[in-house]
Design a protein around this motif. Structure first.
Motif, mmCIF file in Angstrom:
data_model
loop_
_atom_site.group_PDB
_atom_site.id
_atom_site.type_symbol
_atom_site.label_atom_id
_atom_site.label_comp_id
_atom_site.label_asym_id
_atom_site.label_seq_id
_atom_site.Cartn_x
_atom_site.Cartn_y
_atom_site.Cartn_z
ATOM 1 N N GLY A 68 77.930 59.969 91.893
ATOM 2 C CA GLY A 68 78.857 59.632 92.798
ATOM 3 C C GLY A 68 79.080 57.914 92.884
ATOM 4 N N VAL A 69 78.656 57.409 92.166
ATOM 5 C CA VAL A 69 78.678 55.878 92.373
ATOM 6 C C VAL A 69 79.971 55.375 91.935
ATOM 7 C CG1 VAL A 69 77.707 53.666 91.744
ATOM 8 C CG2 VAL A 69 76.408 55.416 92.245
ATOM 9 N N ILE A 70 80.622 56.030 90.909
ATOM 10 C CA ILE A 70 81.898 55.630 90.224
ATOM 11 C C ILE A 70 82.632 56.753 89.759
ATOM 12 C CG2 ILE A 70 80.964 53.608 89.056
ATOM 13 C CD1 ILE A 70 80.791 54.889 86.372
ATOM 14 N N LYS A 71 83.811 56.484 89.478
ATOM 15 C CA LYS A 71 84.895 57.836 89.096
ATOM 16 C C LYS A 71 85.652 57.337 88.023
ATOM 17 C CE LYS A 71 88.017 58.545 92.382
ATOM 18 N NZ LYS A 71 88.695 58.671 93.451
ATOM 19 N N PRO A 72 85.907 58.246 87.023
ATOM 20 C CA PRO A 72 86.726 58.025 86.161
ATOM 21 C C PRO A 72 88.158 58.546 86.265
ATOM 22 C CG PRO A 72 85.642 60.387 85.843
ATOM 23 C CD PRO A 72 85.217 59.747 86.895
ATOM 24 N N LEU A 73 89.337 57.446 86.257
ATOM 25 C CA LEU A 73 90.600 57.555 86.255
ATOM 26 C C LEU A 73 91.250 57.772 84.839
ATOM 27 C CD1 LEU A 73 91.510 55.243 89.199
ATOM 28 C CD2 LEU A 73 91.009 57.673 89.219
ATOM 29 N N ARG A 74 91.531 59.015 84.500
ATOM 30 C CA ARG A 74 92.035 59.146 83.038
ATOM 31 C C ARG A 74 93.148 58.185 82.625
ATOM 32 N NH1 ARG A 74 91.463 64.320 80.595
ATOM 33 N NH2 ARG A 74 89.813 65.167 81.429
ATOM 34 N N GLY A 75 92.741 57.568 81.485
ATOM 35 C CA GLY A 75 93.360 56.734 80.999
ATOM 36 C C GLY A 75 93.520 55.276 81.805
ATOM 37 N N GLU A 76 92.732 55.118 82.527
ATOM 38 C CA GLU A 76 92.654 53.835 83.281
ATOM 39 C C GLU A 76 91.308 53.282 83.236
ATOM 40 O OE1 GLU A 76 95.386 53.155 86.719
ATOM 41 O OE2 GLU A 76 94.912 55.303 87.010
ATOM 42 N N GLY A 77 90.094 53.963 83.030
ATOM 43 C CA GLY A 77 88.842 53.538 83.132
ATOM 44 C C GLY A 77 87.857 54.072 84.560
ATOM 45 N N TYR A 78 86.863 53.300 84.764
ATOM 46 C CA TYR A 78 85.971 53.924 85.857
ATOM 47 C C TYR A 78 86.128 53.041 86.806
ATOM 48 C CZ TYR A 78 83.551 57.185 82.778
ATOM 49 O OH TYR A 78 83.382 58.336 82.037
ATOM 50 N N VAL A 79 86.417 53.451 88.107
ATOM 51 C CA VAL A 79 86.700 52.856 89.242
ATOM 52 C C VAL A 79 85.270 53.004 90.144
ATOM 53 C CG1 VAL A 79 87.712 54.641 90.515
ATOM 54 C CG2 VAL A 79 88.123 52.151 91.175
ATOM 55 N N VAL A 80 84.996 51.815 90.819
ATOM 56 C CA VAL A 80 83.770 52.004 91.781
ATOM 57 C C VAL A 80 84.015 52.496 93.069
ATOM 58 C CG1 VAL A 80 82.205 50.484 93.211
ATOM 59 C CG2 VAL A 80 83.036 49.904 90.712
ATOM 60 N N VAL A 81 83.255 53.561 93.360
ATOM 61 C CA VAL A 81 83.400 54.591 94.578
ATOM 62 C C VAL A 81 82.255 53.700 95.820
ATOM 63 C CG1 VAL A 81 82.961 56.641 95.772
ATOM 64 C CG2 VAL A 81 84.038 56.552 93.302
ATOM 65 N N GLY A 82 81.277 53.534 95.496
ATOM 66 C CA GLY A 82 80.569 52.863 96.485
ATOM 67 C C GLY A 82 79.076 53.273 96.034
ATOM 68 N N ILE A 83 78.005 52.856 96.819
ATOM 69 C CA ILE A 83 76.911 52.965 96.456
ATOM 70 C C ILE A 83 75.838 52.990 97.722
ATOM 71 C CG2 ILE A 83 76.106 50.422 96.480
ATOM 72 C CD1 ILE A 83 74.519 51.551 93.858
ATOM 73 N N GLY A 84 76.562 52.580 98.792
ATOM 74 C CA GLY A 84 75.976 52.679 100.171
ATOM 75 C C GLY A 84 74.442 51.764 100.324
ATOM 76 N N ARG A 85 73.774 52.657 101.260
ATOM 77 C CA ARG A 85 72.550 51.887 101.378
ATOM 78 C C ARG A 85 71.505 52.560 100.655
ATOM 79 N NH1 ARG A 85 70.234 47.563 103.520
ATOM 80 N NH2 ARG A 85 68.484 48.586 104.530
#
Lengths: 121, 121, 121, 121
Positions: free
Chosen positions: B64-81
DNA sequence: GTGGTCTAGACCACA
DNA sequence: GTGGTCTAGACCACA
């Protein structure tokens, strides 16, 4: 009384064993001239294969930490200050990470205090 | 400007990559919504195989740290504490080892001081 | 005055003992009819276990080099030319390796000269 | 075209493999930067277990003769003059034995001549 | 496909 | 009983 290894860790079991044995020597639980538990004994205690422990002991032999006496077992040669130096390097590395992710010095000191003021192991 | 991996470490390369990416997010170098470098780009920068980076990103996605956006790349979701908590656990573990092998609190404080009083990275 | 064995060699200790005894017989230090040192004596001199020497003597007996006389010890039977022949084969083998790795004949002759012109042991 | 090992020799198979590989490098059949046959390929060619070859290659890595490239194979680093020096020591040792058992210099020269005047391998 | 780790188990050398 | 070598074979990391 014995230590444990984590078979699911990405760190190979034989590396974990090497680490633990080094700690036990560095902390004086095994002294120069003492015999380590036999390869087969330790393997059985840890629930791992004999070859895995054998590889750990072989590596420690190459590093000059222990020495095999054929038919008798592995005897501790010594570890000197090198282990403490390695571990202090590990400490520095992790502190840098903690600082870089914004963990303040007070939080570090809190943990140091907890460990060093703790009266038991 | 980029980080490095050690191919000879017993720690798998993809685990090293995961660690580094988490550090970069935790330290704010990558923020929520930022795109990570593409799998191919990072692979080429690190001199490792495409599949190795892909596996690291896949794992981070599961966590759950990053998320793939098809055709765009991996985007950061967050990492929290959670990452800081993990790292503080690592700190505690290593401090216990250092204490058990007889390294005094002064030496610990010296290293903490060195890292935290250091003005650069 | 006695020979030594290397417990860390990949060549088993009992094989090393067999070799040395053969050399001593071939070189005339032990002659037909002479008694070898007792198993226990040699074991103690070499710092190895009784069984190790016993195995070497047993093998030499099978090869017809020595013979046990119950209650008296092992007596030398003889070794003939076979040992020299074996050793010349060893020589040929190593010369081939040296030639193949580019060591010139002059260097070989230099070593031969050093050994054969040497006046002592 | 490949070499052989003797499973009945008192010299462990993995030591025999190490020796042969060193010879092939020292003789220029494998040059710096060349890849050795893969662990599994050589094991199959020699009719020995993959672990036996792996141990030989691991040892050669520790000695700095070859280097593993993960997922690619083992590449030759180099062997320098050390191997020739070792082999000349072996030569000296065997010459001493031959001299001590009464083999004359003429016989030695005859063998040297045979090997060095031989036009084929 | 290539190396690395690990298990399970046989047999040998040595004390 | 202790270490050493070797086989057979599974599964993982990496290119």
């Amino acid at each position: 009384m014995w230590f444990k290894v984590d078979p699911n860790s990405p760190v190979p079991v034989y590396v974990q064993i090497k680490q633990k044995v080094k700690e036990l020597i560095a902390s004086g639980k095994f002294k120069e001239g003492d015999f380590l538990p036999s390869v087969r004994r330790l393997a059985s205690d840890l629930g791992v294969n004999f070859n895995t422990v054998a590889k750990a002991y072989r590596d420690l032999t190459i590093e000059g930490v222990i020495k095999p006496l054929r038919g008798e077992g592995y005897v501790v040669v010594g570890i000197g200050r090198s282990f403490a130096r390695e571990k202090l390097e590990d400490l520095r590395r992790i502190l840098k990470v903690l600082r870089s992710i914004g963990v303040g010095r007070e939080e570090i000191e809190r943990v140091v205090g907890e460990v060093y003021d703790d009266t038991e192991g």
